[in-house]
Design an enzyme around this catalytic site. Sequence first.
Site, PDB file in Angstrom:
ATOM      1  CG  PHE A  72      -1.831   1.250   1.184  1.00 31.16           C
ATOM      2  CD1 PHE A  72      -2.948   1.274   0.361  1.00 31.16           C
ATOM      3  CD2 PHE A  72      -1.541   2.389   1.922  1.00 31.16           C
ATOM      4  CE1 PHE A  72      -3.761   2.408   0.276  1.00 31.16           C
ATOM      5  CE2 PHE A  72      -2.347   3.520   1.854  1.00 31.16           C
ATOM      6  CZ  PHE A  72      -3.460   3.525   1.031  1.00 31.16           C
TER       7      PHE A  72
ATOM      8  CG  ASP B  76       5.585   3.550   1.905  1.00 27.07           C
ATOM      9  OD1 ASP B  76       5.585   4.165   3.000  1.00 27.07           O
ATOM     10  OD2 ASP B  76       4.581   3.448   1.180  1.00 27.07           O
TER      11      ASP B  76
ATOM     12  CE  LYS C 141      -0.880   5.487   7.910  1.00 25.10           C
ATOM     13  NZ  LYS C 141      -0.554   4.972   6.582  1.00 25.10           N
TER      14      LYS C 141
HETATM   15  C1  LIG Z   1      -0.830   5.226   5.172  1.00 28.42           C
HETATM   16  C2  LIG Z   1       0.197   4.818   4.187  1.00 28.42           C
HETATM   17  C3  LIG Z   1       0.424   5.547   3.002  1.00 28.42           C
HETATM   18  C4  LIG Z   1      -0.454   6.696   2.568  1.00 28.42           C
HETATM   19  O1  LIG Z   1      -0.405   7.774   3.427  1.00 28.42           O
HETATM   20  P1  LIG Z   1      -1.488   8.965   3.293  1.00 28.42           P
HETATM   21  O2  LIG Z   1      -1.006   9.988   4.273  1.00 28.42           O
HETATM   22  O3  LIG Z   1      -2.821   8.372   3.622  1.00 28.42           O
HETATM   23  O4  LIG Z   1      -1.438   9.440   1.887  1.00 28.42           O
HETATM   24  C5  LIG Z   1       1.474   5.158   2.192  1.00 28.42           C
HETATM   25  N1  LIG Z   1       2.252   4.122   2.508  1.00 28.42           N
HETATM   26  C6  LIG Z   1       2.056   3.388   3.627  1.00 28.42           C
HETATM   27  C7  LIG Z   1       2.974   2.248   3.933  1.00 28.42           C
HETATM   28  C8  LIG Z   1       1.020   3.699   4.501  1.00 28.42           C
HETATM   29  O5  LIG Z   1       0.807   2.960   5.589  1.00 28.42           O
END
Ligand SMILES: *Cc1c(COP(=O)(O)O)cnc(C)c1O
Length: 393
Positions: A135, A220, A249
């Site tokens: 994700f 990420d 986050k």
């Molecule tokens: C939450 C998340 C995102 C997206 O972040 P947003 O602030 O909602 O755009 C991207 N990568 C990972 C691994 C995430 O957990």
Amino acid sequence: MNEWIDREAKVVAQTYGRYPVVFVEGEGTTLIDDAGKRYTDFLAGIAVCNLGHAHPKVAEAVANQAKILCHVSNLFYTRPQIELAEWLTSHCFADRLFLCNSGAEANEAAIKLARKYFYDKGEARHRILTMGRSFHGRTMATLSATGQDKIKEGFTPLLPGFEHVAFDDLGALEAALDETVCAVLVEPIQGEGGVCVPEAGYLEAVRALCDRFGALLIFDEVQTGMGRTGKLFAHQHTAITPDIMTLAKALGNGLPIGAMLATDKVMAAFSKGAHGSTFGGTPLVTAAALAVVRTFDAEKIVEKGAEMGVYFRSALEALKAKHTLVKDVRGVGLLLGMEIDADGAEVVKKCLARGQVINAVQGNTLRFVPPLIITEAEIDALIVVLDAIFSEI
Ligand SMILES: *Cc1c(COP(=O)(O)O)cnc(C)c1O
């Protein structure tokens, strides 16, 4: 029925499957709803409020900065932005960062940077490999990068150049790699994908494969960063580093901020005019993030979270030994998942009724990502509740 829930249904896009609770206040690990009911928060706004709610140091920083200067644009220098960049780059491999407003934006920046890096070198590389069940966000590029079909449905044509290989499968990655790949984008631990931890040595081997084919490695760490896994950044459990890392986050403990960090060599491709953001790194959010990282230092938040993670995990393992319904316990630090042979949403609702906030991913995996300041007593109380719910089902 709660009147706010009826009002929301009429005026807000119905993109979220919400639980029927209206939260109005929070303090530390506690959330309070509009009827005054108190809950212990094991979700932290999805791994965001790592210092807990309404942290006095963060609240003070926001209030003070709001009275002085919220925003001037990136046409000028502002002090908190520079101080935050100094703190973050001195705590990891990166030399420089670009600030933005979310995880998706940080990944967008990483994708753009990787493509631009090879463009500047005059190499025709644009393919980006990402993992199945990954994700990376909801914008068109990060959606294209995300390895989950249900999230992409209805949005074609997607951005070209993205291919998915199975997570934790080195053979699949090696087979897909060649000199046309510009980057491999991977979460050190998959969060939304079901709290999936790769085999020991996987990230190191991914690094080695990227080096062999000259591709950039992007981690990420939007969910795994900021102490979530017991180290400041999850890849710091290993001896290797990526070329690019994305954060968001927990960086602002609830204020919207994202960051894309890279080595000097790679970030050189982000030359003047190559990328930008109106709000990225405003004095307000960077002052908040500075208060966050200074509190991490002052209160040994990462170390405390790591200890609680060990305690929590063994408590979940004990539940697994007791209930056949529990199929698996996964995770590192305070990024924990419990796969169950039941509907996760049902367990989440039963937890809410008993004053415990958790959530479920991939349908059947309960996810526990509490503030890093969670206590043993609070974990014990959740375990008692889960024990009762599992006996009921
Ligand atoms: C939450 C998340 C995102 C997206 O972040 P947003 O602030 O909602 O755009 C991207 N990568 C990972 C691994 C995430 O957990």
